[in-house]
Enzyme design. Structure first.
Site, PDB file in Angstrom:
ATOM      1  N   HIS A  55     -15.448  22.252 -21.135  1.00 23.42           N
ATOM      2  CA  HIS A  55     -14.817  21.070 -21.571  1.00 23.42           C
ATOM      3  C   HIS A  55     -14.206  20.909 -22.740  1.00 23.42           C
ATOM      4  CE1 HIS A  55     -17.565  19.732 -18.153  1.00 23.42           C
ATOM      5  NE2 HIS A  55     -18.480  20.524 -18.776  1.00 23.42           N
ATOM      6  N   LYS A 103       5.738  22.573 -41.771  1.00 23.21           N
ATOM      7  CA  LYS A 103       5.590  22.960 -40.115  1.00 23.21           C
ATOM      8  C   LYS A 103       5.738  24.478 -39.796  1.00 23.21           C
ATOM      9  CE  LYS A 103       5.176  19.547 -37.614  1.00 23.21           C
ATOM     10  NZ  LYS A 103       4.061  19.178 -36.483  1.00 23.21           N
ATOM     11  N   GLU A 126       4.851  26.820 -26.375  1.00 28.10           N
ATOM     12  CA  GLU A 126       5.301  25.737 -25.943  1.00 28.10           C
ATOM     13  C   GLU A 126       6.295  25.635 -24.565  1.00 28.10           C
ATOM     14  OE1 GLU A 126       4.442  22.368 -29.325  1.00 28.10           O
ATOM     15  OE2 GLU A 126       6.167  23.506 -29.320  1.00 28.10           O
ATOM     16  N   SER A 179      10.334  22.596 -39.078  1.00 30.07           N
ATOM     17  CA  SER A 179      10.683  21.256 -39.025  1.00 30.07           C
ATOM     18  C   SER A 179      11.964  20.866 -39.698  1.00 30.07           C
ATOM     19  CB  SER A 179       9.489  20.329 -39.060  1.00 30.07           C
ATOM     20  OG  SER A 179      10.173  18.910 -39.396  1.00 30.07           O
TER      21      SER A 179
END
Ligand code: ARG
Length: 442
Positions: free
Chosen positions: A140, A267, A274, A261
């Site tokens: 979980h 970043k 992704e 970024s």
């Protein structure tokens, strides 16, 4: 009509397989005395020439000629004349395209298999390196029990091994030659289908001409196997994304697999992971698309089936990129064993070990042990401390027979080391499994 009908815009990718199929067909026609040896020689020379031109990028495909099969044949006729007109004897584009496409999918399976093997090897190497690195195991996405990072990585090796075996099954079922089924009913010429099957590396010719030209199971099965594999890659990509996030920082990816970024200078975004996660959408989409194309088609060929290729090409391209990116990230990632270890010790991750101690050393029934442990976790939580920091006296309030020995079972090292039954996360198991994979993937 041309805009909707022509497939050359995408099926040009079958050119190698189309030439290969035509060479085998022509040589069989000659050996059966259906065309002359000199015609066969002219055809072979012509096909080799056009193959060279396409490979060199000097061939221009004509959309008016619909597809790769007609483009190649028309060029051949223009080049060698009459002999070229004999190539299509005892053949139809229906068995031709089925043959070409099977050859293409077979090559794609072989290429995918090599890539997956590479990814498995990368995972096994990193697993061997981190066989004893303790991290939290989750259910979980809540801290459950400590595991080792190596064990976690080897879980993906198991999944990918099944993916490879699914692809191998698909390859096996696919490997029958449709060539010679002609349009749908077979041919009146005395062809030798076993000869072309053998020349093209098929195990045997397909047994039913109607099935031969209307079967796209092999492509659907390939897309199914790719879909399951992509689902695995996507889960792994998701984990990488979680692991590199600031609250976790279990691993770090170099600039090679991250992007910055345009506004936030700090970043380091896991774009490759992704995109591997996102490309799964194309692969699932291709599967559903081809299943849908096929489900209403009466036997035998219908032009609907031309829509098979873009789906498969698109999925194969996405899979190739995703596996490559995942392999790169596995080789690139730097594991932060200290962060993992700290997280593994938090959140009462060894509560199950405490319950197991109560069963093993004190003879409590497991359900009772579970209840006692629950009370001890609550007591530790109320004090804001770890289980291992609970005073013995407090433990004995919950169960008087608990002794000092309990503390030895509460460390995360003891927890993982104790899970030494086959398939468990004990570092010794993981090191042995990783070494076996490294050996078998060498
Ligand atoms: N371009 C066609 C395809 O990809 C080739 C087969 C055409 N056959 C036919 N009967 N029109 O399916």
């Amino acid at each position: 009509m041309q805009a909707i009908n022509a497939s050359i815009g995408f099926d040009y990718r079958l050119w190698r397989e189309d030439i290969q199929g035509s060479l085998a067909h022509a040589s069989m026609l000659a050996s059966q005395g259906i065309i002359s040896q000199s015609d066969e020689a002219a055809i072979s020379a012509g096909l080799t020439e056009i193959g060279d031109a396409i490979a060199a990028g000097t061939f221009t495909f004509d959309p008016a000629l619909e597809d790769i099969h007609t483009n190649i044949e028309a060029w051949l006729v223009g080049r060698i004349g009459e002999a070229g007109r004999r190539l299509h004897t005892a053949r139809s584009r229906n068995d031709q395209v089925a043959t070409d496409f099977k050859l293409w999918v077979r090559n794609a399976i072989d290429a995918t298999d090599i890539q997956l093997r590479d990814l498995m090897r990368a995972l096994a190497d990193r697993a061997a390196e981190h066989a004893g690195a303790i991290m939290p195991g989750f259910t979980h996405l809540q801290t459950a029990q400590p595991v080792t990072f190596g064990h976690h990585l080897l879980a993906y090796v198991e999944m990918l091994a099944r993916d490879r075996s699914r692809l191998a099954d698909c390859r096996h079922r696919l490997n029958q030659s449709p060539l010679g089924a002609a349009a749908l009913a077979g041919t009146t010429f005395p062809i030798d289908r076993s000869m072309t099957a053998q020349a093209l590396g098929f195990d045997r010719p397909t047994a039913n001409s109607l099935d031969s030209v209307s079967d796209r199971d092999f492509a659907i099965e390939f897309l199914s196997a790719l879909s399951i594999m992509a689902m695995h890659l996507s889960r792994f990509a998701e984990e990488i994304i979680i692991w590199v996030s600031a609250p976790y920082r279990f691993i770090r990816l170099s600039d090679a697999f991250t992007t910055g970024s345009s506004i936030m200078p700090q970043k380091r975004n896991p774009d490759a992971a992704e995109l591997a996660r996102a490309k799964t959408g194309r692969i699932f989409g291709a599967l559903v698309s081809l299943l849908t194309v096929m489900k209403g088609l009466p036997l035998a060929y219908a032009k609907d089936m031309q829509e098979d290729k873009e789906a498969v090409f698109n999925a194969a391209d996405a899979a190739e990129l995703s596996i490559a990116a995942m392999t790169g990230m596995v080789r690139d990632m730097q594991a932060d064993e200290v962060r993992m270890r700290d997280a593994a010790g938090a959140d009462y991750a060894t509560a199950t070990d405490l319950a197991d101690y109560l069963v093993r050393d004190l003879g409590l029934p497991f359900r009772t042990a579970h209840h006692v442990t629950g009370r001890l976790v609550a007591a530790a939580e109320a004090r804001g401390i770890d289980l291992a920091d609970l005073p013995l006296a407090v433990m004995q309030e919950a169960e008087p027979r608990i002794t000092q020995a309990v503390f030895a079972t509460l460390s995360i090292e003891a927890s993982v080391a104790a899970r030494s039954a086959y398939g468990g996360t004990a570092p010794a198991n993981v090191a042995r499994e990783a070494a076996q994979w490294q050996e078998s993937l060498r």
